[in-house]
Design a protein around this motif. Structure first.
Motif, PDB file in Angstrom:
ATOM      1  N   PRO A 151       0.812  -1.227   0.000  1.00 13.07           N
ATOM      2  CA  PRO A 151       0.000   0.000   0.000  1.00 13.07           C
ATOM      3  C   PRO A 151       0.841   1.271   0.000  1.00 13.07           C
ATOM      4  O   PRO A 151       0.466   2.265  -0.616  1.00 13.07           O
ATOM      5  N   GLY A 165      -5.991   6.875  -0.993  1.00 15.19           N
ATOM      6  CA  GLY A 165      -6.728   6.729   0.257  1.00 15.19           C
ATOM      7  C   GLY A 165      -6.982   5.287   0.610  1.00 15.19           C
ATOM      8  O   GLY A 165      -6.852   4.885   1.771  1.00 15.19           O
ATOM      9  N   LEU A 166      -7.319   4.459  -0.393  1.00 11.88           N
ATOM     10  CA  LEU A 166      -7.518   3.036  -0.139  1.00 11.88           C
ATOM     11  C   LEU A 166      -6.219   2.376   0.286  1.00 11.88           C
ATOM     12  O   LEU A 166      -6.224   1.478   1.144  1.00 11.88           O
ATOM     13  N   ILE A 168      -3.724   3.766   1.937  1.00 12.65           N
ATOM     14  CA  ILE A 168      -3.459   4.123   3.338  1.00 12.65           C
ATOM     15  C   ILE A 168      -4.362   3.332   4.279  1.00 12.65           C
ATOM     16  O   ILE A 168      -3.929   2.842   5.330  1.00 12.65           O
ATOM     17  N   ALA A 169      -5.643   3.202   3.908  1.00 11.49           N
ATOM     18  CA  ALA A 169      -6.574   2.436   4.750  1.00 11.49           C
ATOM     19  C   ALA A 169      -6.139   0.973   4.846  1.00 11.49           C
ATOM     20  O   ALA A 169      -6.188   0.367   5.926  1.00 11.49           O
ATOM     21  N   PHE A 170      -5.698   0.409   3.720  1.00  8.04           N
ATOM     22  CA  PHE A 170      -5.226  -0.982   3.717  1.00  8.04           C
ATOM     23  C   PHE A 170      -3.996  -1.133   4.599  1.00  8.04           C
ATOM     24  O   PHE A 170      -3.857  -2.104   5.337  1.00  8.04           O
ATOM     25  N   LEU A 172      -3.144   0.775   7.225  1.00 11.10           N
ATOM     26  CA  LEU A 172      -3.534   0.885   8.629  1.00 11.10           C
ATOM     27  C   LEU A 172      -4.269  -0.356   9.113  1.00 11.10           C
ATOM     28  O   LEU A 172      -4.158  -0.735  10.284  1.00 11.10           O
ATOM     29  N   LEU A 173      -5.000  -1.006   8.210  1.00 13.55           N
ATOM     30  CA  LEU A 173      -5.716  -2.212   8.578  1.00 13.55           C
ATOM     31  C   LEU A 173      -4.752  -3.372   8.837  1.00 13.55           C
ATOM     32  O   LEU A 173      -4.938  -4.156   9.773  1.00 13.55           O
TER      33      LEU A 173
END
Length: 343
Positions: A151, A165-166, A168-170, A172-173
């Motif tokens: 990511p 944005g996806l 970064i979300a991936f 952090l997940l």
């Protein structure tokens, strides 16, 4: 409530260590220092494992527009590839030697006699299995890091604001998952080193068979192993501080004779010959670095010895069938009993 063996064995491990290392025998300490150099510092125990990955960064927009990069020729690529292959070869060789030395060290503690060549010949195949197991753990962690880095790489490409944005979300997940995996792998590697290796020596088995032998004890006595983890964590910190302080003092003491040699090299550089002066300074610096490494290895001997005796004593108390140091246990417990009777 059953007593915590991690607390009971703090003094017993010290008695076993002093019983082995005293009186001081120079050849024993030198051989143990060589072994300790390969098996690592005092932090190499059940509560920690260090996987270090270097990473580079960039500004995401390329280099300055007026910078022209010269193409890399075939000779440069060959030299770079040779350097990389040589470095990887050294890492693999050091890892294999360190894995075999784990068995040499534990066998030396059990027998209270250090015979590096004899123990190497007897246990190098088990060391090879341990090395393969460690490589598998490393590959697992490295693959997890790559997955976590995807990511970041995608986001750095700036393909689209939504895509970034996806990404970064991936990231952090997956980050908490990776932290849990790293801790788990660290525990597995640490338990393999301090518990499974003695079991492999006792039962003449491989790594997985050693884990199958250890796991029932971990499952039935989790509190004992948790107490060991907590105690060994603080013992590792204390051991690391001790090694660092003693090494620093001795390294500063070594600067007295080596400082004279550095001064001679500086004089040769300034007044005689620049190439000769540089060569002398490099030689003195290399010898000084080797001397400091030797000091570190020697200082690690009592710390590593204590930590390994401590782990084996705890394991033997949890499961007497897995007692790798019965003679040392009987001696230190017998001395304690005799002291209590006299009192």
């Amino acid at each position: 409530m059953a007593p915590l063996h991690a607390l009971e064995n703090l003094d017993d491990a010290l008695d076993a260590t002093t019983g082995f290392l005293r009186p001081v025998d120079r050849s024993t300490w030198v051989r143990l220092a060589i072994v300790a150099f390969f098996i690592g510092g005092p932090g190499a125990n059940a509560n920690s494992v260090q996987w270090t990955f270097g990473g580079g960064g960039g500004n995401g927009g390329g280099g300055p527009p007026n910078v022209v990069f010269e193409p890399i020729g075939g000779v440069e690529l060959l030299v770079a590839a040779a350097v990389v292959v040589f470095a990887l070869g050294l890492v693999v060789l050091f890892g294999f030697v360190g894995s075999v030395m784990e068995f040499v060290f534990v066998q030396s503690l059990r027998e209270e006699t250090v015979r590096v060549r004899e123990y190497w010949g007897a246990h190098w195949r088990q060391g090879l299995r341990l090395f393969g197991f460690r490589l598998a753990l490393f590959a697992f962690v490295f693959g997890s890091v790559l997955v976590l880095a995807i990511p970041v790489i995608v986001g750095a490409l700036d393909v689209a604001s939504v895509g970034g944005g996806l990404a970064i979300a991936f990231f952090l997940l997956l980050l908490p998952v990776f932290v849990v995996l790293a801790i788990t792998v660290g525990l597995v590697n640490g338990f393999t080193t301090v518990f499974v290796v003695p079991i492999m020596l006792l039962e003449e088995c491989g790594v997985l068979a050693g884990w199958r032998r250890l796991w029932p004890s971990v499952r039935t006595e989790p509190l004992q192993f948790l107490a060991y983890l907590v105690a060994s964590f603080f013992l590792s910190i204390l051991g690391g501080i001790l090694v660092a302080v003693v090494t620093l003092v001795l390294a500063l003491a070594l600067l007295v004779p080596f400082g004279v040699l550095f001064a001679v090299g500086g004089l040769v550089l300034a007044f005689v010959s620049e190439p000769a002066g540089i060569a002398l300074l490099v030689l003195v610096g290399a010898v000084y670095a080797l001397a400091v490494l030797a000091v570190v290895a020697l200082v690690q001997v009592p710390v590593q010895t204590y930590l390994r005796y401590y782990a084996m004593l705890v394991l033997g108390d949890v499961d007497p069938d897995l007692d790798a140091v019965p003679e040392q246990r009987a001696r230190v417990r017998g001395d304690d009993a005799a002291g209590e009777s006299a009192a």
